[in-house]
Scaffold this motif. Structure first.
Motif, PDB file in Angstrom:
ATOM      1  N   PRO A 165      44.056  37.958  49.960  1.00  0.00           N
ATOM      2  CA  PRO A 165      43.586  38.856  48.900  1.00  0.00           C
ATOM      3  C   PRO A 165      44.682  39.796  48.383  1.00  0.00           C
ATOM      4  N   THR A 166      44.668  40.009  47.071  1.00  0.00           N
ATOM      5  CA  THR A 166      45.611  40.936  46.429  1.00  0.00           C
ATOM      6  C   THR A 166      44.804  41.841  45.497  1.00  0.00           C
ATOM      7  N   THR A 167      45.461  42.855  44.936  1.00  0.00           N
ATOM      8  CA  THR A 167      44.834  43.599  43.839  1.00  0.00           C
ATOM      9  C   THR A 167      45.837  43.727  42.695  1.00  0.00           C
ATOM     10  N   LEU A 168      45.295  43.961  41.509  1.00  0.00           N
ATOM     11  CA  LEU A 168      46.128  44.035  40.299  1.00  0.00           C
ATOM     12  C   LEU A 168      46.642  45.447  40.047  1.00  0.00           C
ATOM     13  N   GLY A 169      46.413  46.379  40.966  1.00  0.00           N
ATOM     14  CA  GLY A 169      46.835  47.767  40.766  1.00  0.00           C
ATOM     15  C   GLY A 169      45.651  48.621  40.374  1.00  0.00           C
ATOM     16  N   ARG A 170      45.757  49.938  40.642  1.00  0.00           N
ATOM     17  CA  ARG A 170      44.645  50.839  40.374  1.00  0.00           C
ATOM     18  C   ARG A 170      44.227  50.770  38.904  1.00  0.00           C
ATOM     19  N   VAL A 184      24.568  34.554  33.967  1.00  0.00           N
ATOM     20  CA  VAL A 184      25.624  35.534  33.705  1.00  0.00           C
ATOM     21  C   VAL A 184      26.476  35.648  34.978  1.00  0.00           C
ATOM     22  N   PRO A 185      27.727  35.190  34.938  1.00  0.00           N
ATOM     23  CA  PRO A 185      28.592  35.415  36.103  1.00  0.00           C
ATOM     24  C   PRO A 185      28.939  36.901  36.205  1.00  0.00           C
ATOM     25  N   VAL A 186      28.876  37.448  37.398  1.00  0.00           N
ATOM     26  CA  VAL A 186      29.261  38.848  37.614  1.00  0.00           C
ATOM     27  C   VAL A 186      30.521  38.816  38.484  1.00  0.00           C
ATOM     28  N   VAL A 187      31.671  38.945  37.812  1.00  0.00           N
ATOM     29  CA  VAL A 187      32.956  38.692  38.463  1.00  0.00           C
ATOM     30  C   VAL A 187      33.556  40.011  38.942  1.00  0.00           C
ATOM     31  N   THR A 188      34.156  39.990  40.119  1.00  0.00           N
ATOM     32  CA  THR A 188      34.822  41.196  40.616  1.00  0.00           C
ATOM     33  C   THR A 188      36.072  41.477  39.795  1.00  0.00           C
ATOM     34  N   GLY A 189      36.240  42.702  39.334  1.00  0.00           N
ATOM     35  CA  GLY A 189      37.502  43.108  38.728  1.00  0.00           C
ATOM     36  C   GLY A 189      38.501  43.405  39.825  1.00  0.00           C
ATOM     37  N   TYR A 190      39.733  43.753  39.434  1.00  0.00           N
ATOM     38  CA  TYR A 190      40.737  44.357  40.313  1.00  0.00           C
ATOM     39  C   TYR A 190      41.348  43.393  41.332  1.00  0.00           C
ATOM     40  N   VAL A 191      40.574  42.405  41.819  1.00  0.00           N
ATOM     41  CA  VAL A 191      41.087  41.603  42.932  1.00  0.00           C
ATOM     42  C   VAL A 191      41.521  40.208  42.481  1.00  0.00           C
ATOM     43  N   GLY A 192      42.347  39.605  43.299  1.00  0.00           N
ATOM     44  CA  GLY A 192      42.749  38.220  43.151  1.00  0.00           C
ATOM     45  C   GLY A 192      43.150  37.735  44.532  1.00  0.00           C
ATOM     46  N   ALA A 193      43.803  36.598  44.593  1.00  0.00           N
ATOM     47  CA  ALA A 193      44.345  36.135  45.876  1.00  0.00           C
ATOM     48  C   ALA A 193      45.584  35.294  45.587  1.00  0.00           C
ATOM     49  N   THR A 194      46.476  35.243  46.556  1.00  0.00           N
ATOM     50  CA  THR A 194      47.690  34.427  46.415  1.00  0.00           C
ATOM     51  C   THR A 194      47.294  32.950  46.463  1.00  0.00           C
ATOM     52  N   GLU A 195      48.278  32.100  46.171  1.00  0.00           N
ATOM     53  CA  GLU A 195      47.997  30.660  46.248  1.00  0.00           C
ATOM     54  C   GLU A 195      47.528  30.273  47.643  1.00  0.00           C
ATOM     55  N   GLY A 196      47.986  31.006  48.653  1.00  0.00           N
ATOM     56  CA  GLY A 196      47.559  30.743  50.025  1.00  0.00           C
ATOM     57  C   GLY A 196      46.217  31.385  50.366  1.00  0.00           C
ATOM     58  N   GLY A 197      45.601  32.080  49.401  1.00  0.00           N
ATOM     59  CA  GLY A 197      44.273  32.648  49.640  1.00  0.00           C
ATOM     60  C   GLY A 197      44.261  34.050  50.221  1.00  0.00           C
TER      61      GLY A 197
END
Ligand code: ADP
Ligand code: ASP
Ligand code: MG
Length: 470
Positions: A209-214, A194-207
């Motif tokens: 970190p970003t967030t998708l908003g509250r 079972v993958p346990v993936v972090t919600g809310y976060v991502g990263a730009t193409e350059g790596g």
């Protein structure tokens, strides 16, 4: 399956999540978990909400305060270590995950110390800090699920969700995101994990970190579902699905069994906190059903979101509220018949980077009113004043006035547009309570009607409108 902050608020909640995941594996071949940061716990002595704590500490650091982030570190350490101690039975795992948490918290302190030195928290720095909550929670939750006898592994969405550079409300770039998610998650599923993936976060193409908003973990789950072509999304929170209104405002709120995707989006856009407004978006094309459920009452069917019309047994299905909004009004006799004032008003507001919740124009074209987040006033007022400086000097526009303490109340239901008299009933309900209506608009998708009232009248207005639901 997405689990929100309160579903992972402490070890007991996480164990409950682990049991739900274990049962789901029996029902479905492949299960993916998306997690929020640890949120409120039922324990009154633990009121730490991790994302809030991270962001408050970063903002305090930007103001030169170096106590708040040190205290935050201790609170965050206590909360995560307590969950590890009580939730993970294997000693080696406890130690390894505890060390990982400490490394994240070292990173947090370093970031806050830099913010303090710089005297400023840029959106980019805030995202690097805000996303740490999910990254810590995913490790602890994966450990708790393993302790429950299920193979599980934490996955950082910074490695698999690629976004643009709009820090604090980044948009996913779906092509590379789909590829990366599949590349990373499919082998795990094939291995029975079972993958346990972090919600809310991502990263730009350059790596970066970003967030998708509250509240963005809901959106993350839908992005994962789209990429993996999921059969169903289950979104777990601490209430029995989507309710007729916020139960904290009207305790008699009850579960809505079925809602259309349009109704759900309208509710979410107009303030129903239970789902992030963009949650439906990635699911529409593949028509992936979404169920909203309660972690602490998992046998309750909750709410099903469908892509056809939902049964419309009554016109109004729910009432939601957006608080802390401002009403900006551009008024002037000279505006009558002047083409383009509305266009210029919108352009000026857009230039300030503000999105408008609602817009209304008086019939004689003598005023235009816009409803915006209160926090945007400082950006919007100067833009409008400079856009119309010529008209203001000539006296064609009298003033740009701002009412800074308002709320938007929205009644949602697909039947509202076609049922005569619904707005009349809402107006009477508010009138009977002596609540003055400042502005009115039909919701964006014609399945809602929105009213602006004074902030202090918001709760009474919600309750009065909610009483119209049978
Ligand atoms: P999570 O952390 O699980 O994502 P949220 O706090 O974001 O949970 O959303 C769930 C909360 O949303 C509920 O506890 C409830 O107080 C609030 N809420 C507001 N409006 C509604 C609604 N119409 N239906 C259900 N919950 C609502
Ligand atoms: N943890 C994030 C927040 O509090 C995202 C989420 O919970 O959905 O906003
Ligand atoms: Mg939420």
């Amino acid at each position: 399956m997405k689990f929100g902050g309160s579903s992972v608020g402490d070890a007991a909640a996480m164990r409950q999540v682990a049991r739900i995941a274990r049962d789901a594996i029996v029902e479905w071949d492949d299960v993916i978990v998306v997690t929020s940061a640890m949120g409120r716990s039922p324990n009154p002595r633990d009121q730490v909400k991790v994302t809030d704590t991270l962001l408050n500490a970063a903002r305090a650091a930007a103001n030169g305060d170096d106590e708040t982030f040190k205290r935050a570190r201790r609170e965050l350490a206590d909360k995560h270590h307590a969950a590890i101690e009580a939730g993970i039975s294997i000693p080696d795992e406890r130690r390894a995950i505890g060390d990982e948490i400490d490394r994240f918290l070292d990173g947090f302190e370093m970031l806050c110390a830099s913010v303090r030195v710089l005297g400023e928290a840029t959106p980019r720095a805030l995202d690097a800090i805000a996303g740490l909550g999910e990254r810590m929670a995913a490790r602890v939750l994966a450990g708790v699920i393993r302790s429950e006898g299920v193979l599980a592994e934490a996955v950082d969405a910074t490695e698999v969700v690629v976004t643009n550079t709009q820090y604090q409300s980044a948009a996913p770039l779906m092509e590379p995101t789909r590829l990366k998610l599949r590349e990373r998650l499919l082998p795990m599923l094939q291995a029975g994990k079972v993958p346990v993936v972090t919600g809310y976060v991502g990263a730009t193409e350059g790596g970066v970190p970003t967030t998708l908003g509250r509240g963005g973990s809901d959106y993350s789950a839908s992005i994962v579902a789209d990429a993996l072509e999921a059969s169903e999304v289950r979104n777990f929170s601490d209430v029995d699905g989507v309710l007729t209104t916020d139960p904290r405002v009207a305790p008699d709120a009850h579960t809505i069994k079925i809602l259309s995707a349009t109704e759900m989006s309208e509710m979410a856009f107009f303030g129903a906190q239970v789902l992030h407004p963009l949650t439906i978006l990635p699911l529409v094309e593949k028509r992936i059903p979404l169920r909203v459920k309660n972690t602490f009452n998992p046998t309750h069917p909750g709410t099903l979101i469908v892509y056809d019309n939902a049964p419309a047994d009554q016109p109004i299905k729910s009432v939601s509220v957006i608080r802390e909004v401002a009403v900006v009004t551009v008024t002037g006799r000279g505006m009558m018949g002047v083409a383009g004032i509305a266009a210029r008003t919108f352009t000026a507001v857009a230039r300030s980077g503000t999105s408008v919740y609602m817009f209304a124009q008086a019939s004689a074209e003598q005023n235009i009113c816009l409803v915006i987040p209160r926090a945007a006033i400082e950006r919007v007022r100067p833009e409008l004043t400079s856009e119309f400086q010529y008209e203001i000097r000539k006296g064609d526009i009298d003033a740009i006035s701002v009412l800074d303490d308002a709320a938007i109340i929205t009644a949602v239901g697909a039947g509202i547009a076609e049922t005569p008299g619904v707005s009349g009933r809402v107006f009477s309900a508010l009138g009977e309570q002596g609540i003055n209506i400042i502005a009115i608009a039909q919701g964006s998708s014609e399945c809602g009607i929105s009213l602006v009232v004074k902030g202090s009248a918001a709760n009474d207005a919600v309750r009065a409108t909610h009483r119209l639901i049978a």
